[in-house]
Design a protein around this motif. Structure first.
Motif, PDB file in Angstrom:
ATOM      1  N   ASP A  68      45.462  39.606  57.499  1.00 54.47           N
ATOM      2  CA  ASP A  68      45.912  40.628  57.364  1.00 54.47           C
ATOM      3  C   ASP A  68      46.178  41.773  55.894  1.00 54.47           C
ATOM      4  O   ASP A  68      46.619  43.555  56.396  1.00 54.47           O
ATOM      5  N   CYS A  69      45.665  41.423  54.774  1.00 53.93           N
ATOM      6  CA  CYS A  69      45.478  41.896  53.572  1.00 53.93           C
ATOM      7  C   CYS A  69      44.595  41.673  52.824  1.00 53.93           C
ATOM      8  O   CYS A  69      44.372  40.411  51.553  1.00 53.93           O
ATOM      9  N   GLY A  70      43.178  41.794  53.424  1.00 54.91           N
ATOM     10  CA  GLY A  70      41.937  41.008  52.176  1.00 54.91           C
ATOM     11  C   GLY A  70      40.903  42.441  52.030  1.00 54.91           C
ATOM     12  O   GLY A  70      41.273  43.603  52.811  1.00 54.91           O
ATOM     13  N   TYR A  71      40.352  42.267  51.250  1.00 61.60           N
ATOM     14  CA  TYR A  71      38.956  43.028  50.395  1.00 61.60           C
ATOM     15  C   TYR A  71      38.149  42.455  49.809  1.00 61.60           C
ATOM     16  O   TYR A  71      37.968  41.529  50.061  1.00 61.60           O
ATOM     17  N   VAL A  72      37.137  43.269  49.960  1.00 62.29           N
ATOM     18  CA  VAL A  72      35.960  42.201  49.695  1.00 62.29           C
ATOM     19  C   VAL A  72      34.764  43.928  48.922  1.00 62.29           C
ATOM     20  O   VAL A  72      34.623  44.687  49.619  1.00 62.29           O
ATOM     21  N   TYR A  73      34.354  42.703  47.754  1.00 64.36           N
ATOM     22  CA  TYR A  73      33.686  44.036  46.305  1.00 64.36           C
ATOM     23  C   TYR A  73      32.601  43.811  47.420  1.00 64.36           C
ATOM     24  O   TYR A  73      32.212  42.712  47.397  1.00 64.36           O
ATOM     25  N   GLU A  74      31.344  45.044  47.088  1.00 64.88           N
ATOM     26  CA  GLU A  74      30.431  44.985  46.984  1.00 64.88           C
ATOM     27  C   GLU A  74      29.672  45.345  45.569  1.00 64.88           C
ATOM     28  O   GLU A  74      28.235  45.090  45.555  1.00 64.88           O
ATOM     29  N   GLY A  75      30.044  45.371  44.895  1.00 63.44           N
ATOM     30  CA  GLY A  75      29.402  45.234  43.774  1.00 63.44           C
ATOM     31  C   GLY A  75      30.072  44.701  42.295  1.00 63.44           C
ATOM     32  O   GLY A  75      31.516  44.798  42.416  1.00 63.44           O
ATOM     33  N   ALA A  76      29.249  44.308  41.506  1.00 61.92           N
ATOM     34  CA  ALA A  76      29.952  43.057  40.147  1.00 61.92           C
ATOM     35  C   ALA A  76      30.421  44.381  39.285  1.00 61.92           C
ATOM     36  O   ALA A  76      29.990  45.706  39.008  1.00 61.92           O
ATOM     37  N   SER A  77      31.541  43.956  38.393  1.00 60.30           N
ATOM     38  CA  SER A  77      32.088  44.082  37.825  1.00 60.30           C
ATOM     39  C   SER A  77      31.028  43.716  36.500  1.00 60.30           C
ATOM     40  O   SER A  77      31.054  44.062  34.382  1.00 60.30           O
ATOM     41  N   LEU A  78      31.036  43.363  36.383  1.00 58.83           N
ATOM     42  CA  LEU A  78      30.169  41.837  35.256  1.00 58.83           C
ATOM     43  C   LEU A  78      28.460  42.448  34.797  1.00 58.83           C
ATOM     44  O   LEU A  78      28.053  42.848  35.842  1.00 58.83           O
ATOM     45  N   PRO A  79      27.731  42.563  33.677  1.00 62.28           N
ATOM     46  CA  PRO A  79      28.528  41.592  32.282  1.00 62.28           C
ATOM     47  C   PRO A  79      29.375  42.799  32.430  1.00 62.28           C
ATOM     48  O   PRO A  79      30.196  42.182  30.755  1.00 62.28           O
ATOM     49  N   GLU A  80      29.465  43.982  32.098  1.00 68.43           N
ATOM     50  CA  GLU A  80      30.484  45.149  31.383  1.00 68.43           C
ATOM     51  C   GLU A  80      31.932  44.794  31.352  1.00 68.43           C
ATOM     52  O   GLU A  80      31.983  45.970  29.743  1.00 68.43           O
ATOM     53  N   GLY A  81      32.365  44.287  32.286  1.00 67.54           N
ATOM     54  CA  GLY A  81      33.732  43.740  31.829  1.00 67.54           C
ATOM     55  C   GLY A  81      34.607  43.821  33.110  1.00 67.54           C
ATOM     56  O   GLY A  81      34.210  42.987  34.455  1.00 67.54           O
ATOM     57  N   SER A  82      36.199  44.656  33.749  1.00 66.09           N
ATOM     58  CA  SER A  82      36.151  43.635  34.403  1.00 66.09           C
ATOM     59  C   SER A  82      36.961  44.912  35.418  1.00 66.09           C
ATOM     60  O   SER A  82      36.753  45.998  34.919  1.00 66.09           O
ATOM     61  N   TYR A  83      37.646  44.741  36.264  1.00 70.05           N
ATOM     62  CA  TYR A  83      37.956  46.007  38.410  1.00 70.05           C
ATOM     63  C   TYR A  83      39.478  45.981  36.943  1.00 70.05           C
ATOM     64  O   TYR A  83      40.395  44.083  37.059  1.00 70.05           O
ATOM     65  N   THR A  84      40.315  47.420  37.003  1.00 67.33           N
ATOM     66  CA  THR A  84      41.305  46.995  37.000  1.00 67.33           C
ATOM     67  C   THR A  84      42.182  47.653  38.122  1.00 67.33           C
ATOM     68  O   THR A  84      42.103  48.626  38.905  1.00 67.33           O
TER      69      THR A  84
END
Length: 125
Positions: A68-84
Motif C-alpha cells: 500500500d505505500c512504497g517507492y522505488v528510486y530511479e537514480g542514486a544519491s551516492l557518491p555525492e551524498g544522501s536524499y533528504t
C-alpha cells in the motif's frame, strides 16, 4: 543504504486515531484526531501520498513491494551524498467545548537522510 530499482517500504509509527478529553477551569474539552494521509517527499524531486501504510513484517522476502505505500528510486544519491526524505502527516483534529465545535488541520513533519546507491555485478572468469 537503499538500492536503486529496489522496492522501499514507507510507513510511520504510531496510531492513526487519537482521542483526548480534559477539563480546565471547569471547561470540558474533547479532541478527536484522525491521520488522513502521509506525504513522503523522497528527496529526488518526487513524492508519494499514502492513506494506508503497512510496516515491513519480519520474514518478508527481499524485493517484495509494499502492498500500500512504497517507492522505488530511479537514480542514486551516492557518491555525492544522501536524499533528504520528509514525511508529513496530515491530521484532521475535531474539537468541542462549551457547546461549540470545529475542525483544525494539523501537519506534523520529520526528515532523515537516506543514501541511495547502485549495485553492479562483475562476471569473472
Amino acid at each position: 543504504m537503499v538500492v536503486v530499482g529496489y522496492p522501499l517500504w514507507l510507513w510511520v509509527d504510531g496510531q492513526d486515531r487519537l482521542d483526548a478529553t480534559s477539563s480546565t477551569a471547569g471547561i470540558p474539552l474533547a479532541l478527536h484526531a484522525v491521520r488522513e494521509r502521509v506525504v513522503f517527499a523522497m528527496g529526488d524531486g518526487k513524492s508519494i501520498t499514502c492513506t494506508s501504510m503497512s510496516p515491513l513484517p519480519s520474514g518478508t522476502k527481499p524485493g517484495t513491494p509494499s502492498p500500500d505505500c512504497g517507492y522505488v528510486y530511479e537514480g542514486a544519491s551516492l557518491p555525492e551524498g544522501s536524499y533528504t526524505v520528509t514525511a508529513s502527516s496530515h491530521w484532521s483534529v475535531a474539537w468541542s467545548a462549551l457547546g461549540y465545535s470545529g475542525t483544525v488541520p494539523v501537519v506534523v513533519s520529520a526528515s532523515r537522510e537516506l543514501p541511495v546507491g547502485e549495485l553492479q555485478a562483475v562476471i569473472v572468469g
